[in-house]
Design a protein around this motif. Sequence first.
Motif, PDB file in Angstrom:
ATOM      1  N   GLY A   1     -17.122  -0.815 -16.821  1.00 39.83           N
ATOM      2  CA  GLY A   1     -15.891  -1.432 -17.279  1.00 39.83           C
ATOM      3  C   GLY A   1     -14.687  -0.526 -17.429  1.00 39.83           C
ATOM      4  N   LYS A   2     -14.776   0.734 -17.003  1.00 36.94           N
ATOM      5  CA  LYS A   2     -13.626   1.644 -17.076  1.00 36.94           C
ATOM      6  C   LYS A   2     -12.690   1.387 -15.904  1.00 36.94           C
ATOM      7  CE  LYS A   2     -12.330   6.531 -16.819  1.00 36.94           C
ATOM      8  NZ  LYS A   2     -12.839   7.929 -16.606  1.00 36.94           N
ATOM      9  N   THR A   3     -11.411   1.136 -16.185  1.00 41.92           N
ATOM     10  CA  THR A   3     -10.448   0.890 -15.120  1.00 41.92           C
ATOM     11  C   THR A   3     -10.114   2.194 -14.398  1.00 41.92           C
ATOM     12  OG1 THR A   3      -9.456  -0.967 -16.302  1.00 41.92           O
ATOM     13  CG2 THR A   3      -8.135   0.048 -14.573  1.00 41.92           C
ATOM     14  N   VAL A   4     -10.303   2.198 -13.073  1.00 46.22           N
ATOM     15  CA  VAL A   4     -10.068   3.417 -12.292  1.00 46.22           C
ATOM     16  C   VAL A   4      -9.135   3.183 -11.106  1.00 46.22           C
ATOM     17  CG1 VAL A   4     -12.226   4.540 -12.940  1.00 46.22           C
ATOM     18  CG2 VAL A   4     -12.185   3.010 -10.949  1.00 46.22           C
ATOM     19  N   GLY A   5      -8.581   1.972 -10.996  1.00 48.12           N
ATOM     20  CA  GLY A   5      -7.677   1.744  -9.879  1.00 48.12           C
ATOM     21  C   GLY A   5      -7.179   0.320  -9.820  1.00 48.12           C
ATOM     22  N   LYS A   6      -6.335   0.070  -8.821  1.00 50.03           N
ATOM     23  CA  LYS A   6      -5.802  -1.273  -8.581  1.00 50.03           C
ATOM     24  C   LYS A   6      -5.824  -1.590  -7.096  1.00 50.03           C
ATOM     25  CE  LYS A   6      -2.972  -2.688 -12.446  1.00 50.03           C
ATOM     26  NZ  LYS A   6      -1.659  -3.229 -12.873  1.00 50.03           N
ATOM     27  N   VAL A   7      -6.070  -2.862  -6.801  1.00 54.12           N
ATOM     28  CA  VAL A   7      -6.070  -3.341  -5.426  1.00 54.12           C
ATOM     29  C   VAL A   7      -4.620  -3.474  -4.941  1.00 54.12           C
ATOM     30  CG1 VAL A   7      -6.707  -5.272  -3.920  1.00 54.12           C
ATOM     31  CG2 VAL A   7      -8.240  -4.568  -5.785  1.00 54.12           C
ATOM     32  N   THR A   8      -4.376  -3.062  -3.705  1.00 50.76           N
ATOM     33  CA  THR A   8      -3.050  -3.228  -3.107  1.00 50.76           C
ATOM     34  C   THR A   8      -3.051  -4.236  -1.955  1.00 50.76           C
ATOM     35  OG1 THR A   8      -3.462  -1.283  -1.699  1.00 50.76           O
ATOM     36  CG2 THR A   8      -2.247  -0.931  -3.756  1.00 50.76           C
ATOM     37  N   SER A   9      -4.189  -4.442  -1.309  1.00 50.23           N
ATOM     38  CA  SER A   9      -4.328  -5.445  -0.249  1.00 50.23           C
ATOM     39  C   SER A   9      -5.758  -5.937  -0.235  1.00 50.23           C
ATOM     40  CB  SER A   9      -3.998  -4.863   1.139  1.00 50.23           C
ATOM     41  OG  SER A   9      -2.633  -4.593   1.290  1.00 50.23           O
ATOM     42  N   GLY A  10      -5.942  -7.233   0.068  1.00 53.02           N
ATOM     43  CA  GLY A  10      -7.294  -7.759   0.177  1.00 53.02           C
ATOM     44  C   GLY A  10      -7.318  -9.091   0.893  1.00 53.02           C
ATOM     45  N   THR A  11      -8.394  -9.337   1.624  1.00 55.97           N
ATOM     46  CA  THR A  11      -8.571 -10.609   2.319  1.00 55.97           C
ATOM     47  C   THR A  11     -10.030 -10.743   2.736  1.00 55.97           C
ATOM     48  OG1 THR A  11      -7.620 -12.034   4.040  1.00 55.97           O
ATOM     49  CG2 THR A  11      -8.158  -9.795   4.697  1.00 55.97           C
ATOM     50  N   MET A  12     -10.358 -11.874   3.309  1.00 54.99           N
ATOM     51  CA  MET A  12     -11.666 -12.034   3.940  1.00 54.99           C
ATOM     52  C   MET A  12     -11.490 -11.678   5.411  1.00 54.99           C
ATOM     53  SD  MET A  12     -14.021 -13.778   5.876  1.00 54.99           S
ATOM     54  CE  MET A  12     -13.417 -15.417   6.211  1.00 54.99           C
ATOM     55  N   SER A  13     -12.230 -10.701   5.878  1.00 51.40           N
ATOM     56  CA  SER A  13     -12.104 -10.246   7.260  1.00 51.40           C
ATOM     57  C   SER A  13     -12.633 -11.301   8.223  1.00 51.40           C
ATOM     58  CB  SER A  13     -12.887  -8.949   7.468  1.00 51.40           C
ATOM     59  OG  SER A  13     -13.085  -8.700   8.845  1.00 51.40           O
TER      60      SER A  13
ATOM     61  N   ASP B   1       0.807  -1.222   0.000  1.00 49.86           N
ATOM     62  CA  ASP B   1       0.000   0.000   0.000  1.00 49.86           C
ATOM     63  C   ASP B   1       0.840   1.273   0.000  1.00 49.86           C
ATOM     64  OD1 ASP B   1      -2.302  -1.781   0.491  1.00 49.86           O
ATOM     65  OD2 ASP B   1      -1.398  -1.961   2.481  1.00 49.86           O
ATOM     66  N   LEU B   2       2.132   1.115   0.195  1.00 56.47           N
ATOM     67  CA  LEU B   2       3.090   2.220   0.138  1.00 56.47           C
ATOM     68  C   LEU B   2       4.300   1.773  -0.664  1.00 56.47           C
ATOM     69  CD1 LEU B   2       3.189   3.502   3.848  1.00 56.47           C
ATOM     70  CD2 LEU B   2       2.173   4.699   1.893  1.00 56.47           C
ATOM     71  N   ASP B   3       4.861   2.701  -1.442  1.00 55.50           N
ATOM     72  CA  ASP B   3       6.121   2.417  -2.120  1.00 55.50           C
ATOM     73  C   ASP B   3       6.788   3.738  -2.486  1.00 55.50           C
ATOM     74  OD1 ASP B   3       5.071   3.352  -4.623  1.00 55.50           O
ATOM     75  OD2 ASP B   3       4.322   1.359  -5.107  1.00 55.50           O
ATOM     76  N   GLU B   4       7.875   3.661  -3.252  1.00 61.03           N
ATOM     77  CA  GLU B   4       8.671   4.857  -3.500  1.00 61.03           C
ATOM     78  C   GLU B   4       8.059   5.801  -4.531  1.00 61.03           C
ATOM     79  OE1 GLU B   4      12.795   4.947  -3.303  1.00 61.03           O
ATOM     80  OE2 GLU B   4      13.014   3.003  -2.313  1.00 61.03           O
TER      81      GLU B   4
END
Length: 428
Positions: free
Chosen positions: A367-379, A296-299
Motif C-alpha cells: 500500500g505504499k504509493t510509489v508512482g502515478k500512471v501517465t498513460s493506460g489502455t487495453m492493448s 508522459d512528458l511535461d515541463e
Amino acid sequence: PINPSSLGMASLRVILSRHLGASPRVAGSPAAAAVRRFSTADLKKTLVHDEHVEDGGKMVDFAGYSMPVQYTKTGLHHTLSIIDSTKWTRENASLFDVSHMCSIRWTGKDAFDFVERVTTADVHGLNPMTGTLSVIPNEAGGVIDDTMVSKCHTKEHGEHVYQVVNAGCAPKDLKHFEEQLGKFGGDVKMEVLWDDRGLYALQGPKAMEVLQRLSPSTDLKSVPFGQSLWMPIEGAECLVTRCGYTGEDGFEVFVPGSAAVPVWRKLKGEPEVRLAALGARDALRLEAGLCLYGHDLDEDISPPEAGLTWVVAKARRDPASKNPFVGSQRILGEIADKSLYKRLRAGFISLSGPPAREGAEIETPDGKTVGKVTSGTMSPCIRKNIGMGYIQKPFNKQGTELQVVVRGKRYPAVVSKMPFVPTKYYKP
C-alpha cells in the motif's frame, strides 16, 4: 463501430483532454462525450477536413482543430473499430492526417547553431536529409515539447533545418523560439509552415509497397528509418521522411497545399490502405512505449527521468560547450549522476481489473504509493491492460510486483519492459 464501453471510447476522454494540449468541450457521460460530434465553426481545419467528413470521420475538437477520432459511418470503406484500426496498421498500412502539427523551416548561416541551442539534437552532425527525435528543454531542464529535427536541402533554401512540433504545444514553442532568438542574435530565420500544406503519416508494414508503387523512380528499399527524400507523388514534389510514431515502418509526407487533396485521395485509395484516426494513434504509440506530450512528458520532467537520455546527442554532452542547449545544466548533471533523480518512466501490465488511466496511483503490494500512471489502455494487439507511469526507484525495475488503484480498488500489476509490441523500424 466499437461500442462506447469497450476499448478506445472509454479512454478517449483522457486522450482528448490533454493529448497535445487539446481541451475538448465535453459534457454529460464521459465515455459518450469523448466521441460526441462538436460544432466546428470556431475550429481550424486541415486541408482534407471535408475528406474526413465524407469518409465518416467522427470529428472532435483536438488542439483547436476539427479532427477525426475514428471513422464510424456504417457501410463506408474506412469504417473500423479502434481495435481493428490498430491491428490493420500493424498488418497492412494506415493513413493518418497529422496536418494539425506545426512545421518550421530554419534558414540562415547560424540556423544550425540556433536549433542546437533550443533542442538537444546534434544538427551539425546529422547527415544531409536525415533527422532525429529530440526535445525542446526549458531553463529548468524540463520538456517544453518533443520534436522531430531534420537537416534538409532544397535548391531554393540550400541546406536548412526542417522541424515538426506538436499542435497543442506550437503556440508556446513558437513564443519560446522568439524569446531565444532575441537572446541569440545571428543570422537565423524562422518560417512557420502550418495550415497551408498537408502532412500525412502512412504507417504499417505495407507502407513502403504503397509509396513505391506511386513513385517507381524512387528506391525506397535503400532508405533507412530517419532519412528524408524528395519524391514525386501525383505530380507534386513531396518531402517524404521514413519515420512515424506507431512502432511500425512508415513515412510522413509533406505535401504542397495545391496537391494536398489529390495526394490524400491517391493514398487512401490504395488497396492496402485504410484511414486511421486519433483513437488508434494513441493505442499504437502506447503499445510502442512512446511518450505523449502532456501525459508522459511535461515541463517538470527531464529527459533522463523519461528514459529519453538517448535524445541528448553524445556530441551535446560537454558541460563546457560553447553553445550549450537551454536547460543543459540539469539534464547533463542527471546524465552524469543518476542519483540526482528519484523516479523513472516505466511500463507495466495490469494482471486483472480494468485499465489504469492517467492519474491512477501506483503502489507497492503493502500500500505504499510509489508512482502515478501517465498513460493506460487495453492493448488491441496483446489483449492485455498496459500502461506507463513515473515510478520511484528501485520499484521501476522490470518484474517488480506492484498494484494500481482504479476507482478506489486495487489491482495487481507488474513492471514490464517497453515496447509492449516489438517495433519494426526499417534498416536496409
